[in-house]
Structure formats: structure tokens, C-alpha cells
Design a protein around this motif. Sequence first.
Motif, PDB file in Angstrom:
ATOM      1  N   UNK A  38     -32.446  22.167 -14.650  1.00 26.78           N
ATOM      2  CA  UNK A  38     -32.702  23.563 -14.291  1.00 26.78           C
ATOM      3  C   UNK A  38     -32.722  24.447 -15.534  1.00 26.78           C
ATOM      4  N   UNK A  39     -31.797  24.199 -16.450  1.00 23.44           N
ATOM      5  CA  UNK A  39     -31.741  24.986 -17.687  1.00 23.44           C
ATOM      6  C   UNK A  39     -32.974  24.736 -18.540  1.00 23.44           C
ATOM      7  N   UNK A  40     -33.421  23.482 -18.600  1.00 18.87           N
ATOM      8  CA  UNK A  40     -34.618  23.165 -19.384  1.00 18.87           C
ATOM      9  C   UNK A  40     -35.829  23.889 -18.806  1.00 18.87           C
ATOM     10  N   UNK A  41     -35.964  23.865 -17.478  1.00 20.37           N
ATOM     11  CA  UNK A  41     -37.095  24.526 -16.839  1.00 20.37           C
ATOM     12  C   UNK A  41     -37.093  26.028 -17.124  1.00 20.37           C
ATOM     13  N   UNK A  42     -35.915  26.623 -17.069  1.00 15.62           N
ATOM     14  CA  UNK A  42     -35.807  28.062 -17.341  1.00 15.62           C
ATOM     15  C   UNK A  42     -36.125  28.373 -18.796  1.00 15.62           C
ATOM     16  N   UNK A  43     -35.600  27.558 -19.713  1.00  7.77           N
ATOM     17  CA  UNK A  43     -35.823  27.797 -21.135  1.00  7.77           C
ATOM     18  C   UNK A  43     -37.285  27.604 -21.527  1.00  7.77           C
ATOM     19  N   UNK A  44     -37.973  26.703 -20.823  1.00  3.78           N
ATOM     20  CA  UNK A  44     -39.362  26.400 -21.153  1.00  3.78           C
ATOM     21  C   UNK A  44     -40.356  27.067 -20.203  1.00  3.78           C
ATOM     22  N   UNK A  45     -39.854  27.988 -19.365  1.00  2.36           N
ATOM     23  CA  UNK A  45     -40.685  28.735 -18.423  1.00  2.36           C
ATOM     24  C   UNK A  45     -41.525  27.810 -17.556  1.00  2.36           C
ATOM     25  N   UNK A  46     -40.901  26.704 -17.146  1.00  5.48           N
ATOM     26  CA  UNK A  46     -41.556  25.754 -16.251  1.00  5.48           C
ATOM     27  C   UNK A  46     -41.317  26.208 -14.819  1.00  5.48           C
ATOM     28  N   UNK A  47     -42.365  26.432 -14.048  1.00  8.19           N
ATOM     29  CA  UNK A  47     -42.159  26.916 -12.673  1.00  8.19           C
ATOM     30  C   UNK A  47     -41.549  25.827 -11.802  1.00  8.19           C
ATOM     31  N   UNK A  48     -40.568  26.200 -11.009  1.00  4.25           N
ATOM     32  CA  UNK A  48     -39.961  25.207 -10.134  1.00  4.25           C
ATOM     33  C   UNK A  48     -38.992  24.321 -10.879  1.00  4.25           C
ATOM     34  N   UNK A  49     -39.121  23.012 -10.655  1.00  5.15           N
ATOM     35  CA  UNK A  49     -38.151  22.070 -11.225  1.00  5.15           C
ATOM     36  C   UNK A  49     -38.849  20.774 -11.619  1.00  5.15           C
ATOM     37  N   UNK A  50     -38.420  20.205 -12.741  1.00  5.28           N
ATOM     38  CA  UNK A  50     -38.777  18.840 -13.119  1.00  5.28           C
ATOM     39  C   UNK A  50     -37.557  18.172 -13.736  1.00  5.28           C
ATOM     40  N   UNK A  51     -37.410  16.891 -13.480  1.00  3.10           N
ATOM     41  CA  UNK A  51     -36.319  16.121 -14.096  1.00  3.10           C
ATOM     42  C   UNK A  51     -36.781  15.431 -15.375  1.00  3.10           C
ATOM     43  N   UNK A  52     -38.011  15.727 -15.813  1.00  4.71           N
ATOM     44  CA  UNK A  52     -38.623  15.009 -16.943  1.00  4.71           C
ATOM     45  C   UNK A  52     -37.750  15.012 -18.195  1.00  4.71           C
ATOM     46  N   UNK A  53     -37.145  16.154 -18.497  1.00 10.37           N
ATOM     47  CA  UNK A  53     -36.396  16.289 -19.755  1.00 10.37           C
ATOM     48  C   UNK A  53     -34.898  16.066 -19.593  1.00 10.37           C
ATOM     49  N   UNK A  54     -34.459  15.728 -18.381  1.00  7.09           N
ATOM     50  CA  UNK A  54     -33.002  15.673 -18.172  1.00  7.09           C
ATOM     51  C   UNK A  54     -32.486  14.358 -17.616  1.00  7.09           C
ATOM     52  N   UNK A  55     -33.253  13.665 -16.789  1.00  7.83           N
ATOM     53  CA  UNK A  55     -32.747  12.460 -16.124  1.00  7.83           C
ATOM     54  C   UNK A  55     -33.654  11.264 -16.418  1.00  7.83           C
ATOM     55  N   UNK A  56     -33.045  10.150 -16.789  1.00  2.00           N
ATOM     56  CA  UNK A  56     -33.810   8.935 -17.080  1.00  2.00           C
ATOM     57  C   UNK A  56     -33.365   7.756 -16.212  1.00  2.00           C
ATOM     58  N   UNK A  57     -32.517   8.017 -15.229  1.00  2.00           N
ATOM     59  CA  UNK A  57     -31.906   6.921 -14.463  1.00  2.00           C
ATOM     60  C   UNK A  57     -32.018   7.116 -12.953  1.00  2.00           C
ATOM     61  N   UNK A  58     -33.121   7.671 -12.492  1.00  2.00           N
ATOM     62  CA  UNK A  58     -33.260   7.921 -11.068  1.00  2.00           C
ATOM     63  C   UNK A  58     -33.091   6.661 -10.213  1.00  2.00           C
ATOM     64  N   UNK A  93     -45.012  -2.096 -18.386  1.00  2.00           N
ATOM     65  CA  UNK A  93     -43.714  -1.888 -17.734  1.00  2.00           C
ATOM     66  C   UNK A  93     -43.428  -0.385 -17.609  1.00  2.00           C
ATOM     67  N   UNK A  94     -42.573  -0.059 -16.649  1.00  2.00           N
ATOM     68  CA  UNK A  94     -42.202   1.341 -16.437  1.00  2.00           C
ATOM     69  C   UNK A  94     -41.532   1.918 -17.680  1.00  2.00           C
ATOM     70  N   UNK A  95     -41.976   3.104 -18.075  1.00  6.47           N
ATOM     71  CA  UNK A  95     -41.377   3.815 -19.202  1.00  6.47           C
ATOM     72  C   UNK A  95     -40.470   4.938 -18.712  1.00  6.47           C
ATOM     73  N   UNK A  96     -40.962   5.764 -17.814  1.00  6.11           N
ATOM     74  CA  UNK A  96     -40.137   6.840 -17.264  1.00  6.11           C
ATOM     75  C   UNK A  96     -40.677   7.279 -15.912  1.00  6.11           C
ATOM     76  N   UNK A  97     -39.800   7.956 -15.171  1.00  2.01           N
ATOM     77  CA  UNK A  97     -40.074   8.368 -13.799  1.00  2.01           C
ATOM     78  C   UNK A  97     -39.363   9.688 -13.580  1.00  2.01           C
ATOM     79  N   UNK A  98     -40.056  10.703 -13.031  1.00  3.97           N
ATOM     80  CA  UNK A  98     -39.415  12.004 -12.904  1.00  3.97           C
ATOM     81  C   UNK A  98     -39.915  12.749 -11.669  1.00  3.97           C
ATOM     82  N   UNK A  99     -39.099  13.700 -11.230  1.00  2.75           N
ATOM     83  CA  UNK A  99     -39.368  14.514 -10.048  1.00  2.75           C
ATOM     84  C   UNK A  99     -40.043  15.816 -10.469  1.00  2.75           C
TER      85      UNK A  99
END
Length: 200
Positions: A38-58, A93-99
Motif C-alpha cells: 500500500x505504501x509503495x502504491x501511494x509513493x509511486x502514485x499507482x492507482x489501487x493496489x499491486x503486490x508487485x513491489x512488496x510480496x514474492x511468496x504468494x 520457469x515462473x519468475x514472479x506473480x503479483x496481484x
Amino acid sequence: MTINLFSTPLYHSQLKGIDAAELEQSCLVIADDDEAGQEWCEANEFPGYTSYASLTDLPWRFPIFKDLVEELDKHVARFVADLHFDLGDKKIVLEDLWINILPEGGIHTAHIHPHSVISGTTYVAMPEGASAIKFEDPRLQMMMAAPPRKKDAPEHLRQFIYVKPKVGDVLLWESWLRHEVPMNMAEYERISVSFNYKWE
């Protein structure tokens, strides 16, 4: 006689054995708990939410994501076969996966995934009016003096293609293909899970 020389493949299929409601609820719970995201999205003015920069273990956090990866692996294997890649002794192979959760009015501007081979998205919530995904002809920057295409031009000759996915759809493309999500005009959130696969 006119022939078509170079192809831009797009894979379109449906998930099997994945509970869409459970996947949607898992995405919402994770988004609500992920303060770093959430903090990353706010700092980068990303609308809504993404886990791209925060979670790597979904897949470790929720079993539904582990099941999802197993299903995506099958689709990617089919697409890789269609592409006739010579992988040698390596694998895709899978590299990353995000919401991604895109609210009303949110957009995701045009981009590519430069360090991957295959990229894709599966769709978790697509309310009425939710954005399609827009793909750009990779030759567009070389068409400097070309006239525009007619509105009824065949799909393979258009400069932009819009694909309107449904819940449970899987789209795969080569990672160099530029794409974007136009403004979400739906009143409700558009939810997807995106991913990259690499060659190693």
C-alpha cells in the motif's frame, strides 16, 4: 498474392479447478494486510493496489496461489510448445506473480516486461464496464509515414488490439509485447493476477 510473414502470438484459455471466489477473497485479504504494498502504491502514485513491489511468496501464503501456479505452468508449457522455442538444457520457469486491484478510474500505462520471456494475466474479478487489455503492434514505431488503418481492417493488420477477458481467463504473450490497461470505467474493482516466466 499477399502472405503474412511475422507473427505476434497471443494465448487465450481458461483456468480449470481454481475457485474464483476463493481467489478473489484471497487477493482482497492480502491487499488489505500488505502495508508495504500500500505504501509503495501511494509513493509511486499507482492507482489501487499491486503486490508487485512488496510480496514474492504468494504461493506460500495461500494454498489457492500454489494451485494457481500449478495450473499456469500447464498453460505456459502449451504456449511455449506453440512458440517452437529451442530451450536447450534450460526451462521456462515462473519468475514472479503479483496481484493487481484497479479501482474505478484507474489505469495501467503502456509497458513491457524486459527481463522475462513469457508474461501473462489471469482475471479474478471483471465487473461490467471493466477495462479490456490493450496490445500494441510492436512495429508501430517504424510506421512513421503509414496512413491509418480502416476501422474494419482485419484484426492482424490493426495497430491496437483490445481483448475483453472474462473471470478465469488466462492470457499469455511474449514479454516484449507492449500492453496497457485503459481506464477502468466500472464502479467496482477490476482484479487480476499477473506473472512473468523466465528462461533458466
